[in-house]
Write a protein that holds these residues in place. Structure first.
Motif, PDB file in Angstrom:
ATOM      1  N   TYR A  32     -66.083 -41.442 -31.780  1.00  0.00           N
ATOM      2  CA  TYR A  32     -64.922 -42.131 -32.332  1.00  0.00           C
ATOM      3  C   TYR A  32     -64.550 -43.296 -31.418  1.00  0.00           C
ATOM      4  CZ  TYR A  32     -64.274 -37.834 -35.089  1.00  0.00           C
ATOM      5  OH  TYR A  32     -64.443 -36.773 -35.931  1.00  0.00           O
ATOM      6  N   SER A  33     -63.998 -44.354 -32.015  1.00  0.00           N
ATOM      7  CA  SER A  33     -63.526 -45.514 -31.253  1.00  0.00           C
ATOM      8  C   SER A  33     -62.009 -45.444 -31.130  1.00  0.00           C
ATOM      9  CB  SER A  33     -63.936 -46.808 -31.954  1.00  0.00           C
ATOM     10  OG  SER A  33     -63.408 -47.931 -31.265  1.00  0.00           O
ATOM     11  N   PHE A  34     -61.492 -45.685 -29.918  1.00  0.00           N
ATOM     12  CA  PHE A  34     -60.056 -45.588 -29.666  1.00  0.00           C
ATOM     13  C   PHE A  34     -59.522 -46.879 -29.048  1.00  0.00           C
ATOM     14  CE2 PHE A  34     -61.726 -41.282 -29.484  1.00  0.00           C
ATOM     15  CZ  PHE A  34     -60.849 -40.591 -30.314  1.00  0.00           C
ATOM     16  N   GLN A  35     -58.293 -47.241 -29.435  1.00  0.00           N
ATOM     17  CA  GLN A  35     -57.549 -48.332 -28.828  1.00  0.00           C
ATOM     18  C   GLN A  35     -56.097 -47.918 -28.683  1.00  0.00           C
ATOM     19  OE1 GLN A  35     -59.115 -51.099 -31.967  1.00  0.00           O
ATOM     20  NE2 GLN A  35     -59.140 -52.577 -30.275  1.00  0.00           N
ATOM     21  N   VAL A  36     -55.370 -48.614 -27.805  1.00  0.00           N
ATOM     22  CA  VAL A  36     -53.964 -48.298 -27.557  1.00  0.00           C
ATOM     23  C   VAL A  36     -53.169 -49.595 -27.558  1.00  0.00           C
ATOM     24  CG1 VAL A  36     -52.311 -47.262 -25.945  1.00  0.00           C
ATOM     25  CG2 VAL A  36     -54.593 -46.272 -26.181  1.00  0.00           C
ATOM     26  N   THR A  37     -51.941 -49.532 -28.075  1.00  0.00           N
ATOM     27  CA  THR A  37     -51.010 -50.651 -27.969  1.00  0.00           C
ATOM     28  C   THR A  37     -49.764 -50.188 -27.232  1.00  0.00           C
ATOM     29  OG1 THR A  37     -49.923 -50.146 -30.075  1.00  0.00           O
ATOM     30  CG2 THR A  37     -51.815 -51.649 -30.141  1.00  0.00           C
ATOM     31  N   ALA A  38     -49.030 -51.148 -26.672  1.00  0.00           N
ATOM     32  CA  ALA A  38     -47.735 -50.878 -26.039  1.00  0.00           C
ATOM     33  C   ALA A  38     -46.645 -51.403 -26.959  1.00  0.00           C
ATOM     34  CB  ALA A  38     -47.660 -51.560 -24.677  1.00  0.00           C
ATOM     35  N   ALA A  39     -45.480 -50.759 -26.936  1.00  0.00           N
ATOM     36  CA  ALA A  39     -44.410 -51.152 -27.842  1.00  0.00           C
ATOM     37  C   ALA A  39     -43.050 -51.026 -27.164  1.00  0.00           C
ATOM     38  CB  ALA A  39     -44.441 -50.290 -29.102  1.00  0.00           C
ATOM     39  N   ASN A  40     -42.116 -51.820 -27.633  1.00  0.00           N
ATOM     40  CA  ASN A  40     -40.706 -51.674 -27.295  1.00  0.00           C
ATOM     41  C   ASN A  40     -39.894 -52.207 -28.466  1.00  0.00           C
ATOM     42  OD1 ASN A  40     -40.717 -54.490 -27.058  1.00  0.00           O
ATOM     43  ND2 ASN A  40     -40.758 -54.468 -24.819  1.00  0.00           N
ATOM     44  N   ALA A  41     -38.603 -52.381 -28.272  1.00  0.00           N
ATOM     45  CA  ALA A  41     -37.742 -52.805 -29.375  1.00  0.00           C
ATOM     46  C   ALA A  41     -38.124 -54.174 -29.918  1.00  0.00           C
ATOM     47  CB  ALA A  41     -36.288 -52.807 -28.921  1.00  0.00           C
ATOM     48  N   ALA A  42     -38.825 -54.979 -29.112  1.00  0.00           N
ATOM     49  CA  ALA A  42     -39.199 -56.327 -29.558  1.00  0.00           C
ATOM     50  C   ALA A  42     -40.454 -56.331 -30.421  1.00  0.00           C
ATOM     51  CB  ALA A  42     -39.409 -57.236 -28.352  1.00  0.00           C
ATOM     52  N   GLY A  43     -41.253 -55.277 -30.352  1.00  0.00           N
ATOM     53  CA  GLY A  43     -42.460 -55.242 -31.170  1.00  0.00           C
ATOM     54  C   GLY A  43     -43.612 -54.537 -30.485  1.00  0.00           C
ATOM     55  N   GLU A  44     -44.799 -54.713 -31.047  1.00  0.00           N
ATOM     56  CA  GLU A  44     -46.006 -54.027 -30.593  1.00  0.00           C
ATOM     57  C   GLU A  44     -47.001 -55.040 -30.045  1.00  0.00           C
ATOM     58  OE1 GLU A  44     -49.254 -50.759 -32.324  1.00  0.00           O
ATOM     59  OE2 GLU A  44     -48.058 -51.969 -33.700  1.00  0.00           O
ATOM     60  N   SER A  45     -47.643 -54.667 -28.944  1.00  0.00           N
ATOM     61  CA  SER A  45     -48.607 -55.546 -28.293  1.00  0.00           C
ATOM     62  C   SER A  45     -49.912 -55.618 -29.077  1.00  0.00           C
ATOM     63  CB  SER A  45     -48.908 -55.024 -26.890  1.00  0.00           C
ATOM     64  OG  SER A  45     -49.780 -53.892 -26.962  1.00  0.00           O
ATOM     65  N   PRO A  46     -50.801 -56.542 -28.716  1.00  0.00           N
ATOM     66  CA  PRO A  46     -52.167 -56.488 -29.242  1.00  0.00           C
ATOM     67  C   PRO A  46     -52.849 -55.186 -28.795  1.00  0.00           C
ATOM     68  CG  PRO A  46     -51.712 -58.615 -28.242  1.00  0.00           C
ATOM     69  CD  PRO A  46     -50.569 -57.726 -27.863  1.00  0.00           C
ATOM     70  N   LYS A  47     -53.930 -54.830 -29.461  1.00  0.00           N
ATOM     71  CA  LYS A  47     -54.647 -53.610 -29.114  1.00  0.00           C
ATOM     72  C   LYS A  47     -55.448 -53.808 -27.839  1.00  0.00           C
ATOM     73  CE  LYS A  47     -55.014 -52.014 -33.886  1.00  0.00           C
ATOM     74  NZ  LYS A  47     -55.889 -51.790 -35.049  1.00  0.00           N
ATOM     75  N   SER A  48     -55.601 -52.722 -27.104  1.00  0.00           N
ATOM     76  CA  SER A  48     -56.409 -52.732 -25.890  1.00  0.00           C
ATOM     77  C   SER A  48     -57.883 -52.866 -26.239  1.00  0.00           C
ATOM     78  CB  SER A  48     -56.196 -51.433 -25.118  1.00  0.00           C
ATOM     79  OG  SER A  48     -56.780 -50.346 -25.847  1.00  0.00           O
ATOM     80  N   ALA A  49     -58.703 -53.049 -25.229  1.00  0.00           N
ATOM     81  CA  ALA A  49     -60.149 -52.963 -25.428  1.00  0.00           C
ATOM     82  C   ALA A  49     -60.494 -51.559 -25.914  1.00  0.00           C
ATOM     83  CB  ALA A  49     -60.869 -53.273 -24.130  1.00  0.00           C
ATOM     84  N   ALA A  50     -61.496 -51.445 -26.761  1.00  0.00           N
ATOM     85  CA  ALA A  50     -61.864 -50.158 -27.350  1.00  0.00           C
ATOM     86  C   ALA A  50     -62.732 -49.343 -26.395  1.00  0.00           C
ATOM     87  CB  ALA A  50     -62.598 -50.376 -28.663  1.00  0.00           C
TER      88      ALA A  50
END
Length: 567
Positions: free
Chosen positions: A241-259
C-alpha cells in the motif's frame, strides 16, 4: 438470525414545526458585513480540520468527514437519533460590549446555528434540509460583563444528519485564539515503523503550527490523528500500500508528504489468510426444516463459516457448545473437529457464533466479560475454531463486550477472527451499543455483516427512508457504516438465502450483486448512489448454508463468484 421488527419511529412533526417557528422568530439572514481591521474569527478549529477538537457533541452524535466539505479537507457530520438532536457546541472567548457576526456553512437535514450566554439577546438561525451548502448568518452583542459565549449547531428529532463547516465568530479578539494560523507545511520524514498481516504503522516528523494530521492510503483519507504516528488497520495480508500524510490546523490542510510504501506481512495464524473479499455463511447445529448438513457439506464458496450457536451457561457471560449429534443424523464430535480442520486447510475460517434470536448471553460487568472471553477461548482450543461471531439480538453492553473481546484477543493472538451480525436498528447511529462496540475493537475486528432483513423501513445515510428488499436499502444503509468509522474491509451485506430463511427481506441474488457493484464500482445503483466507491468492501453473508442448500445453493452459486470477482 431472525430479528424483531421495529415499529413506531417517532418523527415528531408537531415538535419539529413548533421548534422551527420559535427559531424563525430569532432568524436573521445577514451578509457577513465588513469586518474591521482588528476583527478576527474567534472560533477555534472552525473548519473541523483537527477532528472534533474544541467541539463537544451530544450523545456521541458528531464525527468529521472528508466529503462533503465546504472548505479545507474536513467538515462536521452530526446525526440526530431518538430524543437527541445532535447538538455540537464550543465555548468562544469574546469581549464585553462588542458586536459579533456568527456564521457557518451547512448542508443536509434541518440545521440550526445559534449562540447562548451573550448577556443580552441570544440569537439563532436555521434552515430546512438543503441539498447543497448554504450559509447561515446572524449577529449578536455581548453584555457588559460577558467574556465568553456558547456557539452551537444542532439538527432536529427524527430528521436526517446535517453537515457544518467553516464556522466563524467575527469580531474583536476575545483573547481565546491568538494570531490567525497559517496553513502548515507538508510533513517530512514519513516512514513505516511496523507491519502485521492486517496493519501498517507509520511515523513522521512534527510540523510547526499543525494541530492534527491526516493519513492517506492509496490517495484516500483513512484516518486523522493529533500525534505524529498512526496505525492503519483492516488491510489484506501480503499486500503493498502507498501512504501519505498531511498536516492541518484551523487555516487548512497542507500538501501531501512524499509517499512511502508499506507491505503487510504474511498471515501468522493457522492456514491461509482470508481473501480480500469474503462470503460468510451460518451453519445450523440444529434441524429446523432446512437441509441438515455436516460441516464438510458446506460449499467452497463460503470463506467464513459461523457455527450457530453457542449456548449460555449458569455462569453469567460464559458460553458452551454441544454438537446436536442426534439432530444431525449421528454426526460425531470427532467428525465435526476433523471437518473444521479440513475447512481450515482449504483456506476457510470457522467461528463459533454467540447469540441468535433466542440467545440469552449477557456480558454486563468485568466478571462476566472475563467469563465470556475465557469460555470462548476454551471452545476455540477444544474444537479448533478460528474465532467468534457476535449475534446478540437482545442487546449488548458496549463497555464490557469490548473488554471481553479484547481479553479474548490477548489470549488468542493476532490470528483471531471476530465477526458481528447486528440488526439494522443496531447500526443506525454510532451512538448505538453495537456500533460503538464495533468501533471500539476496530483494530481487531474482521467484519460486520449487518442483517438487512426482518426490519421494515430504515433511514439511509442520506437521511431518506428506504424499504427493505431493494438495492437502495442495502447501499444506503451500508453507507452509514462505511461513513461512520468502519473500514470498507469490515463491512458485509447480510441477506437470507431463501424466502423461507427469514420473515421478510429476502432479495434475489442479482439484487445482492447489484448492491455490491454499486458500493465497490459505482454501477448497478438504484436511486441512491454513494458519494464515492468502496472497492475494499469485504463481501456478503447469508442465513444460512442450510437454507441455501434447501434452495439448491442458488444463493452461494450466484453471490459467491460475484464477491470473489469484486475489484
Amino acid at each position: 438470525m431472525s430479528i424483531r421488527s421495529w415499529f413506531g419511529r417517532p418523527t415528531g412533526p408537531t415538535r419539529l414545526w413548533a421548534g422551527a417557528v420559535t427559531a424563525a422568530l430569532a432568524l436573521t439572514f445577514l451578509p457577513a458585513g465588513h469586518a474591521s481591521a482588528a476583527d478576527v474569527n474567534n472560533a477555534r478549529n472552525a473548519g473541523f480540520e483537527s477532528g472534533l477538537s474544541n467541539w463537544t457533541c451530544s450523545a456521541n452524535s458528531g464525527t468529521t468527514v472528508s466529503s462533503p466539505v465546504h472548505g479545507g479537507a474536513a467538515a462536521l457530520k452530526a446525526t440526530p437519533a431518538g430524543q437527541d438532536h445532535a447538538r455540537c457546541v464550543q465555548t468562544v472567548a469574546v469581549r464585553p460590549n462588542s458586536t459579533y457576526t456568527l456564521s457557518a456553512w451547512v448542508q443536509g437535514g434541518y440545521t440550526y446555528l445559534g449562540v447562548t450566554g451573550t448577556g443580552t439577546t441570544d440569537v439563532s438561525a436555521w434552515t430546512p434540509d438543503s441539498a447543497s451548502w448554504k450559509q447561515l448568518s446572524t449577529t449578536f452583542t455581548t453584555g457588559a460583563s460577558t467574556t465568553s459565549v456558547t456557539v452551537y449547531t444542532h439538527g432536529w428529532y427524527g430528521q436526517a444528519a446535517y453537515y457544518a463547516d467553516d464556522v466563524s465568530v467575527y469580531g474583536p479578539d476575545g483573547g481565546g485564539t491568538g494570531p490567525s494560523p497559517t496553513v502548515p507545511g507538508a510533513p517530512s520524514g514519513l516512514t513505516v515503523s511496523g507491519t502485521t498481516s492486517s496493519s501498517v504503522s507509520l511515523a513522521w516528523n512534527t510540523v510547526p503550527g499543525a494541530t492534527g494530521y491526516h493519513v492517506y492510503r492509496d490517495g484516500t483519507k483513512v484516518t486523522a490523528v493529533t500525534g505524529t504516528s498512526a496505525t492503519v488497520t483492516g488491510l489484506a495480508a501480503s499486500t503493498s500500500y502507498s501512504f501519505q500524510v498531511t498536516a492541518a490546523n484551523a487555516a487548512g490542510e497542507s500538501p501531501k508528504s512524499a509517499a512511502v510504501t508499506g507491505r503487510t506481512s504474511a498471515p501468522t495464524g493457522p492456514g491461509p489468510a482470508l481473501p480480500k473479499h469474503a462470503v460468510t455463511g451460518y451453519w445450523q447445529n440444529f434441524d429446523n426444516g432446512a437441509t441438515v448438513q455436516k460441516l464438510a457439506d458446506v460449499p467452497s464458496q463460503y470463506d467464513i463459516i459461523a457455527v450457530a450457536f453457542a449456548d449460555a451457561t449458569p455462569t453469567p457471560g460464559a458460553v458452551t457448545f454441544t454438537l446436536d449429534s442426534a439432530g444431525l443424523g449421528g454426526y460425531t464430535v470427532d467428525q465435526f473437529k476433523a471437518d473444521v480442520r479440513a475447512k481450515q486447510a482449504a483456506g476457510k475460517k470457522v467461528v463459533i457464533s454467540v447469540g441468535g434470536e433466542r440467545g440469552t448471553v449477557t456480558v454486563n460487568d468485568s466478571a462476566s466479560a472475563a467469563s465470556f472471553a475465557n469460555s470462548v477461548y476454551s471452545l476455540m482450543r477444544t474444537y479448533g475454531f478460528d474465532g467468534v461471531d457476535i449475534d446478540l439480538e437482545n442487546g449488548l453492553n458496549a463497555t464490557y463486550m469490548t473488554q471481553a473481546l479484547r481479553s479474548l484477543s490477548a489470549q488468542a493472538g493476532s490470528s483471531l477472527i471476530i465477526t458481528m451480525a447486528p440488526q439494522t436498528i443496531d447500526m443506525q447511529s454510532t451512538s448505538n451499543s453495537y456500533f460503538r462496540t464495533a468501533l471500539n475493537i476496530k483494530d481487531i475486528l474482521t467484519v460486520v455483516n449487518m442483517q438487512y432483513y426482518n426490519s421494515g423501513s430504515m433511514l439511509g445515510c442520506d437521511g431518506k427512508v428506504y424499504s427493505q428488499g431493494s438495492v437502495d436499502f442495502l447501499t444506503a444503509l451500508a453507507c452509514i457504516q462505511l461513513e461512520g468509522g468502519l473500514a470498507p474491509s469490515q463491512v458485509g451485506l447480510g441477506l437470507p438465502a431463501s424466502t423461507r430463511a427469514a420473515g421478510s427481506g429476502y432479495v434475489s441474488p442479482s439484487v445482492v450483486n447489484s448492491a455490491l457493484d454499486c458500493l465497490t464500482r459505482g454501477t448497478g445503483c438504484g436511486s441512491f448512489k454513494p458519494s464515492r466507491t468502496y472497492p475494499d468492501l469485504r463481501g456478503a453473508m447469508t442465513w444460512s448454508t442450510n437454507w441455501d442448500a434447501a434452495a439448491g445453493n442458488a444463493w452461494s452459486n450466484a453471490v459467491g463468484p460475484h464477491v470473489h470477482g469484486l475489484p
